[in-house]
Design a protein around this motif. Structure first.
Motif, PDB file in Angstrom:
ATOM      1  N   LYS A 186       0.809  -1.172  -0.140  1.00 53.57           N
ATOM      2  CA  LYS A 186       0.057  -0.059  -0.034  1.00 53.57           C
ATOM      3  C   LYS A 186       0.966   1.197  -0.194  1.00 53.57           C
ATOM      4  CE  LYS A 186      -4.050  -1.943   2.368  1.00 53.57           C
ATOM      5  NZ  LYS A 186      -5.017  -1.719   3.419  1.00 53.57           N
ATOM      6  N   SER A 187       1.990   1.128   0.621  1.00 50.16           N
ATOM      7  CA  SER A 187       3.106   2.345   0.627  1.00 50.16           C
ATOM      8  C   SER A 187       3.603   2.625  -0.844  1.00 50.16           C
ATOM      9  CB  SER A 187       4.072   2.134   1.641  1.00 50.16           C
ATOM     10  OG  SER A 187       3.472   1.959   2.897  1.00 50.16           O
ATOM     11  N   PHE A 188       3.875   1.444  -1.528  1.00 48.79           N
ATOM     12  CA  PHE A 188       4.929   1.752  -2.649  1.00 48.79           C
ATOM     13  C   PHE A 188       4.305   1.356  -4.070  1.00 48.79           C
ATOM     14  CE2 PHE A 188       7.520   1.711   0.948  1.00 48.79           C
ATOM     15  CZ  PHE A 188       8.076   3.000   0.892  1.00 48.79           C
ATOM     16  N   TYR A 189       3.471   0.359  -4.034  1.00 43.79           N
ATOM     17  CA  TYR A 189       3.008  -0.288  -5.238  1.00 43.79           C
ATOM     18  C   TYR A 189       1.751   0.256  -5.693  1.00 43.79           C
ATOM     19  CZ  TYR A 189       6.602  -3.709  -5.699  1.00 43.79           C
ATOM     20  OH  TYR A 189       7.882  -4.274  -5.872  1.00 43.79           O
ATOM     21  N   SER A 190       1.973   1.624  -5.975  1.00 46.98           N
ATOM     22  CA  SER A 190       0.725   2.622  -6.185  1.00 46.98           C
ATOM     23  C   SER A 190       0.800   3.013  -7.671  1.00 46.98           C
ATOM     24  CB  SER A 190       0.641   3.675  -5.189  1.00 46.98           C
ATOM     25  OG  SER A 190      -0.347   4.608  -5.747  1.00 46.98           O
ATOM     26  N   PRO A 191      -0.185   3.259  -8.473  1.00 52.35           N
ATOM     27  CA  PRO A 191       0.167   3.709  -9.877  1.00 52.35           C
ATOM     28  C   PRO A 191       0.783   5.158  -9.706  1.00 52.35           C
ATOM     29  CG  PRO A 191      -2.446   3.100  -9.472  1.00 52.35           C
ATOM     30  CD  PRO A 191      -1.476   2.885  -8.136  1.00 52.35           C
TER      31      PRO A 191
END
Length: 421
Positions: A186-191
């Motif tokens: 949730k912290s880093f694998y964001s569009p």
């Protein structure tokens, strides 16, 4: 048009995903390359190795893609795929016939948007075991395998984002929980924390429409601030001896230098080639061939987003002491620092760098990755010409100057020596 000047379009979707498209219709192939702006530098002490673990987890299936099917779908379409993790970023890439372009777009979007629902304890424990075994194989049980870990842990200041290895420490890997993994995703694998490159035999407007179809509806998370890194120098030389299951002693010298693409980065790379890039390079010729006191010797400049170092590594011949290798290496550095290098040496290095650069651009995978690389570090995907010109503009005096700078730096020395029976 220059070979080094590539056309592209860069777009940002509503959710923040950057999209870079490059058309090359020379072969009916397409390369899909996605960079997430997360590497081991984004971790913290006690939780090292999460970025690398995620490289594994991302191949364990997502909501609409069963475990291991990512490989099966791409390979059955005639393609190849893989992923990698560094201090600075994690990337995933596929190359396949261009008429199968929707397959990698669907797969990448499914794990970007729908991985969490497919995560479970079984998959996590399985991949923790895989990574621990990888660590044992490549680091703990590999001759000289702990050298990099020892160097980064001791060269960079405490809590520096490069002060732990990308694979992570064994105890940290063992301690990961499902909550750790979910929070990291949730912290880093964001569009909004990713850039997607699609290169090859594509229609750009049709491809952008497909990207929107698969990625537009994926929501973005809030991403933590990037790590802070402060330029540093050592206040004194550091000496470390590590006994290992090796036959021959090996010397490592590490000098703090500059970050990626900073002034002098290219000069240090040119110096490394002058020292060890070929059989006739200075250290190779002297240590390996003329005096035959070393099995091998290499020099390289490592540059990242948050720091850099210049390294020289040499393995002693049987019966030769590390101190002798070190003495000869510093003699050669002193020679370059005092007398400089010849135009012939510089021309040879420039030609080699240019030749390797051109060769790498014959591969569509490399072009896609370069576009992402330059976008990440320079915010300009088409930096090919600028990059190669950094090396072409280096002069003999510049190499002499950076070598003088090295000689006047404090450094870390690591000796890996055979365990006593």
């Amino acid at each position: 048009m220059s070979l080094f000047n590539l056309t592209y379009t860069k777009t940002k979707l509503e959710n923040g995903l950057e999209v870079i498209l490059h058309r090359d219709d020379s072969l009916p192939l397409v390369a899909v390359n996605i960079w997430y702006k997360v590497g081991s530098a984004n971790e913290r002490k006690g939780k090292t190795g999460l970025a690398h673990l995620f490289e594994h987890m991302m191949f364990q299936g997502s909501e609409n893609v069963p475990k291991e099917m990512h490989f099966k779908y791409i390979q059955e379409a005639g393609g190849i795929l893989n992923g990698s993790t560094s201090f600075d970023r994690t990337n995933y890439y596929e190359k396949l016939p261009s008429n199968a372009i929707e397959i990698p777009l669907w797969l990448e979007s499914d794990r970007m948007g729908f991985l969490l629902n497919a995560l479970d304890e079984e998959k996590l424990e399985n991949q923790k075991s895989v990574v621990i075994n990888e660590r044992l194989e490549r680091y703990d049980n590999q001759p000289y395998g702990l050298a990099w870990e020892i160097i980064v842990k001791n060269l960079f200041p405490e809590n520096h984002p490069y002060s732990w290895p990308t694979i992570g420490f064994k105890e940290d890997i063992k301690s990961f929980t499902l909550e750790d993994v979910r929070n990291f995703f949730k912290s880093f694998y964001s569009p909004s924390n990713a850039t997607l490159v699609v290169a090859g035999d594509i229609d750009q407007s049709e491809t952008l429409a497909l990207v929107r179809k698969y990625f537009n509806e994926i929501p973005s998370y809030e991403t933590p601030a990037p790590p802070a890194s402060v330029d540093f120098q050592l206040s004194e030389n550091i000496f470390i001896e590590h006994r290992d299951n090796v036959q021959l002693p090996r010397l490592y010298l590490a000098f703090p230098t500059v970050k990626s693409y900073q002034p002098k980065d290219a000069e240090f790379e040119v110096l490394s080639d002058i020292l060890s890039g070929s059989k006739n390079s200075r250290l190779n010729k002297r240590l390996v061939f003329d005096e035959q006191i070393a099995q091998d010797v290499s020099a390289f400049q490592f540059s990242g987003k948050y720091g850099g170092m210049f390294m020289i590594v040499s393995t002693a011949k049987p019966g030769i002491k590390i101190s002798e290798l070190k003495e000869k290496i510093f003699e050669e550095l002193s020679s370059v620092s005092s007398n400089g290098i010849t135009e012939t040496e510089l021309t040879k290095t420039r030609n080699g760098i240019k030749s390797n650069f051109i060769a790498s651009m014959q591969n569509l995978d490399n072009i896609a990755d370069h576009l992402n690389h330059y976008n990440f570090y320079l915010n300009e995907p088409n930096s090919f010409e600028w990059d190669i010109n950094r090396y072409m503009s280096v002069q003999t005096e510049n190499v002499k100057d950076v070598c003088y700078e090295l000689l006047n730096k404090k450094y870390l020395e690591l000796n890996i020596t055979p365990k006593e029976n």
